[in-house]
Design a protein around this motif. Structure first.
Motif, PDB file in Angstrom:
ATOM      1  N   SER A   1      -3.569  -2.039   4.268  1.00 56.76           N
ATOM      2  CA  SER A   1      -3.419  -1.770   5.141  1.00 56.76           C
ATOM      3  C   SER A   1      -1.768  -1.514   5.952  1.00 56.76           C
ATOM      4  CB  SER A   1      -3.469  -3.895   6.074  1.00 56.76           C
ATOM      5  OG  SER A   1      -2.405  -3.679   4.752  1.00 56.76           O
ATOM      6  N   ASP A   2      -1.654  -1.168   6.984  1.00 60.61           N
ATOM      7  CA  ASP A   2      -0.671  -0.694   7.309  1.00 60.61           C
ATOM      8  C   ASP A   2      -0.194  -0.438   9.334  1.00 60.61           C
ATOM      9  OD1 ASP A   2       0.689   2.013   7.728  1.00 60.61           O
ATOM     10  OD2 ASP A   2      -0.551   3.555   7.519  1.00 60.61           O
ATOM     11  N   LEU A   3       0.590  -1.193   9.182  1.00 65.25           N
ATOM     12  CA  LEU A   3       1.380  -2.018  10.612  1.00 65.25           C
ATOM     13  C   LEU A   3       2.791  -1.498  10.649  1.00 65.25           C
ATOM     14  CD1 LEU A   3      -0.618  -5.323  10.459  1.00 65.25           C
ATOM     15  CD2 LEU A   3      -1.129  -3.113  11.645  1.00 65.25           C
ATOM     16  N   THR A   4       3.437  -1.186  11.715  1.00 63.03           N
ATOM     17  CA  THR A   4       4.759  -1.033  12.032  1.00 63.03           C
ATOM     18  C   THR A   4       4.731  -2.123  13.503  1.00 63.03           C
ATOM     19  OG1 THR A   4       4.609   1.089  11.421  1.00 63.03           O
ATOM     20  CG2 THR A   4       6.570   0.377  12.640  1.00 63.03           C
ATOM     21  N   ARG A   5       5.939  -3.093  13.483  1.00 63.60           N
ATOM     22  CA  ARG A   5       6.611  -3.215  14.437  1.00 63.60           C
ATOM     23  C   ARG A   5       8.075  -2.928  14.507  1.00 63.60           C
ATOM     24  NH1 ARG A   5       1.821  -3.700  15.247  1.00 63.60           N
ATOM     25  NH2 ARG A   5       0.736  -5.169  16.733  1.00 63.60           N
TER      26      ARG A   5
ATOM     27  N   VAL B   1      10.042  -2.203  11.121  1.00 65.12           N
ATOM     28  CA  VAL B   1       8.930  -2.899   9.465  1.00 65.12           C
ATOM     29  C   VAL B   1       8.290  -1.554   9.112  1.00 65.12           C
ATOM     30  CG1 VAL B   1       8.695  -4.262   8.194  1.00 65.12           C
ATOM     31  CG2 VAL B   1      10.275  -4.671   9.349  1.00 65.12           C
ATOM     32  N   ASP B   2       7.833  -0.866   8.761  1.00 70.74           N
ATOM     33  CA  ASP B   2       6.312  -0.305   8.641  1.00 70.74           C
ATOM     34  C   ASP B   2       5.834  -0.454   7.052  1.00 70.74           C
ATOM     35  OD1 ASP B   2       4.096   1.564   8.266  1.00 70.74           O
ATOM     36  OD2 ASP B   2       5.662   3.062   8.705  1.00 70.74           O
ATOM     37  N   ALA B   3       5.119  -1.939   7.138  1.00 65.32           N
ATOM     38  CA  ALA B   3       4.712  -2.366   6.145  1.00 65.32           C
ATOM     39  C   ALA B   3       3.461  -2.597   6.322  1.00 65.32           C
ATOM     40  CB  ALA B   3       5.430  -3.167   5.009  1.00 65.32           C
TER      41      ALA B   3
ATOM     42  N   ILE C   1       5.456   1.574  16.593  1.00 65.38           N
ATOM     43  CA  ILE C   1       4.311   0.585  16.646  1.00 65.38           C
ATOM     44  C   ILE C   1       3.293   1.076  16.557  1.00 65.38           C
ATOM     45  CG2 ILE C   1       3.360  -0.893  17.944  1.00 65.38           C
ATOM     46  CD1 ILE C   1       5.350   0.140  20.590  1.00 65.38           C
ATOM     47  N   GLU C   2       3.050   0.599  15.379  1.00 63.42           N
ATOM     48  CA  GLU C   2       1.384   1.131  14.344  1.00 63.42           C
ATOM     49  C   GLU C   2      -0.053  -0.035  14.425  1.00 63.42           C
ATOM     50  OE1 GLU C   2       2.293   2.006  10.202  1.00 63.42           O
ATOM     51  OE2 GLU C   2       0.235   2.810  10.507  1.00 63.42           O
ATOM     52  N   ASP C   3      -0.830   0.439  14.888  1.00 65.80           N
ATOM     53  CA  ASP C   3      -1.878  -0.130  14.549  1.00 65.80           C
ATOM     54  C   ASP C   3      -3.245   0.309  13.849  1.00 65.80           C
ATOM     55  OD1 ASP C   3      -0.834  -2.772  16.055  1.00 65.80           O
ATOM     56  OD2 ASP C   3      -0.604  -1.676  17.544  1.00 65.80           O
TER      57      ASP C   3
ATOM     58  N   SER D   1       1.025  -1.329   0.054  1.00 64.98           N
ATOM     59  CA  SER D   1       0.094   0.048   0.476  1.00 64.98           C
ATOM     60  C   SER D   1       0.798   1.268  -0.248  1.00 64.98           C
ATOM     61  CB  SER D   1      -1.164   0.207   1.071  1.00 64.98           C
ATOM     62  OG  SER D   1      -0.164  -0.481   2.636  1.00 64.98           O
ATOM     63  N   PHE D   2       2.210   0.903   0.347  1.00 65.29           N
ATOM     64  CA  PHE D   2       3.321   2.340   0.623  1.00 65.29           C
ATOM     65  C   PHE D   2       4.459   1.372   0.200  1.00 65.29           C
ATOM     66  CE2 PHE D   2       2.355   1.249   4.178  1.00 65.29           C
ATOM     67  CZ  PHE D   2       3.428   1.335   5.263  1.00 65.29           C
ATOM     68  N   PRO D   3       5.504   2.402  -0.463  1.00 69.29           N
ATOM     69  CA  PRO D   3       6.817   1.641  -0.616  1.00 69.29           C
ATOM     70  C   PRO D   3       7.168   1.659   1.348  1.00 69.29           C
ATOM     71  CG  PRO D   3       7.246   3.339  -1.981  1.00 69.29           C
ATOM     72  CD  PRO D   3       5.747   3.577  -1.043  1.00 69.29           C
TER      73      PRO D   3
HETATM   74 MN    MN Z   1       2.838   2.980   8.868  1.00 71.32          MN
END
Ligand code: MN
Ligand code: GLY
Ligand code: MN
Length: 460
Positions: free
Chosen positions: A259-263, A247-249, A431-433, A218-220
């Motif tokens: 979707s857009d999550l970061t760990r 990792v933000d992917a 950290i992204e949810d 959904s984005f690089p």
């Molecule tokens: Mn993100």
């Protein structure tokens, strides 16, 4: 795609919010990669997808607010197209899938728009973001490309934002599908985060997972040991012991919901005590923000709460000091957390950002701040059931920013610069949810990617 009635209903809702004139929605065309016949993967315009659903290049949709007609303009494939790309449904067959009965060759669009212009009717369009669309709108409306943004329709933007902000059940199911693929992307990356592994290898592997499940990303992909650079697309590093990997992917489904999550995980198997302490600061900030999310609350207040939680934790570590609320009000936390808590998500990963952030994340009740850090908050307005938003606090040690603030003596009452100096090699943590606002509170969407220290270490 969804049932044809979904698109019919969306257009009917839009009509109710608009007055008169012509709504002109230009779909995307194929974009050249390095020469015209070698093209990027086609990505349809999200406004077109929302109201006309068809995932094909070279179409335009018109909603005539006065006659009640909906049109799709496009060309049927010819024999050359069939030879190279195969048989495609006719434009009228495609149109019927989105409950549009009126179709015409693309060339006819010019006549319809020219006639409307001549009659002094209003032509509503959203701000174009691609060069090809700007040129096309300029050709059709005779408005110079440089003036198109200013002359785009605020009424259409507001109506579309109202509609698209509230996700229905089918949209939420699509978003959860995208998150479930992101779960695979993130857990795979976690298992690969061993010293000596190339960042590029992990980034490529998880991008492949997105593609294998509908895709694309959904984005690089953002993946780096240097997480202090917020959007780090440089994957040239080799993972080293003692560092962390951010990792933000996320990915898109076949229908293009994101979707857009970061760990952030330790390279190797365990967080060091220092990493753990800062990680807990960000985790608490993420968890408390999620706890606070409910209809009616300003997202700006959730952002400020998440900043306060982080400041409290950074004080316990010795990096900050003083009164927490005063520190956040002054913007001192932005040395560590220089971005906003989150954004809307839907058909775009930053949903509707092409309409202008001020029209999506702000309204008459709340206007953007100019304070460093807070100015990057993309979403500030009151939350409503059906909103899908990200919660993505982060804590970063950006050497150049630390040096600048220190040399300028900024916020010395709140920042322990001597201690901060010791963290210049730390990197960053985010950290992204992805969250759905419900009638009573909120729900974290999708399959839960390991998030606590114990969960991450266990999975790794
Ligand atoms: Mn993100
Ligand atoms: N992917 C960029 C962001 O999290 O907003
Ligand atoms: Mn995000």
């Amino acid at each position: 795609m969804f049932d044809s009635q979904v698109y019919l209903n969306r257009r009917a809702q839009l009509r109710k919010k608009m007055g008169s004139g012509l709504i002109l929605i230009i779909g995307n065309v194929d974009a050249a990669f390095n020469y015209p016949d070698n093209q990027y993967h086609f990505r349809q315009d999200s406004t077109f997808l929302y109201y006309f659903g068809l995932d094909h290049a070279g179409l335009a949709g018109v909603i005539d607010l006065d006659s009640g007609e909906d049109w799709i303009f496009g060309n049927d494939v010819d024999m050359d197209d069939i030879i190279w790309m195969g048989v495609l449904p006719s434009i009228s067959e495609l149109a019927s899938k989105v409950a549009v009965t009126l179709t015409a060759p693309y060339a006819n669009l010019e006549t319809i728009v020219a006639k409307a212009v001549l009659q002094g009717r209003e032509i509503h369009f959203t701000p174009p973001y691609r060069g090809e669309t700007k040129l096309e709108l300029e050709r059709l409306t005779k408005i110079p490309a440089a003036e198109l943004k200013a002359k785009s329709s605020l009424k259409l933007i507001k109506a579309a934002v109202d509609q698209r902000s509230i996700k229905d059940k089918q949209e939420i199911a699509e978003i959860e599908k995208a998150i479930d693929t992101a779960y695979l992307m993130h857990t795979t990356a976690m298992k690969m985060a061993m010293p000596g592994t190339a960042e590029q290898y992990i980034a490529g592997t998880i991008e492949g997972i997105a593609m294998a499940h509908g895709g694309p990303v959904s984005f690089p992909v953002i993946l780096s040991m240097n997480g202090q650079t917020l959007h780090n697309h440089d994957h040239s590093g080799i993972l080293a012991e003692g560092r962390m990997m951010v990792v933000d992917a996320g990915c898109e489904t076949g229908l293009h919901y994101a979707s857009d999550l970061t760990r952030t995980v330790p390279v190797g198997l365990k967080f060091t005590p220092r990493q753990k302490a800062v990680y807990e600061a960000v985790l608490q900030s993420n968890l408390k923000a999620i706890e606070a999310i409910k209809p009616g609350i300003f997202y700006k207040d959730v952002h400020l709460l998440s900043a306060e939680v982080m400041v409290d934790a950074l004080k316990a570590i010795g990096l900050m000091k003083g009164n927490t609320k005063d520190a956040v009000a002054a913007g001192a936390h932005a040395l560590f957390f220089p971005h906003g808590l989150g954004h809307m998500m839907g058909l775009d990963v930053h949903d509707m950002e092409n309409y202008g952030q001020i029209n999506v994340g702000y309204d008459d009740e709340i206007r953007p701040s100019t304070q460093f850090g807070l100015a990057f908050l993309r979403m500030a307005r009151r939350l409503q059931p059906g909103f899908v938003i990200t919660v993505e606090p982060g804590c970063y040690f950006i050497p150049a920013l630390i040096d600048q603030w220190k040399s300028e003596g900024l916020h010395t009452e709140f920042i322990n610069y001597d201690e901060v100096e010791k963290y210049k090699d730390f990197g960053g943590i985010r950290i992204e949810d992805d969250i759905l606002v419900t009638e009573t509170g909120c729900r974290v969407l999708g399959k839960a990617v390991p998030k606590t220290v114990a969960e991450i270490e266990d999975l790794m």
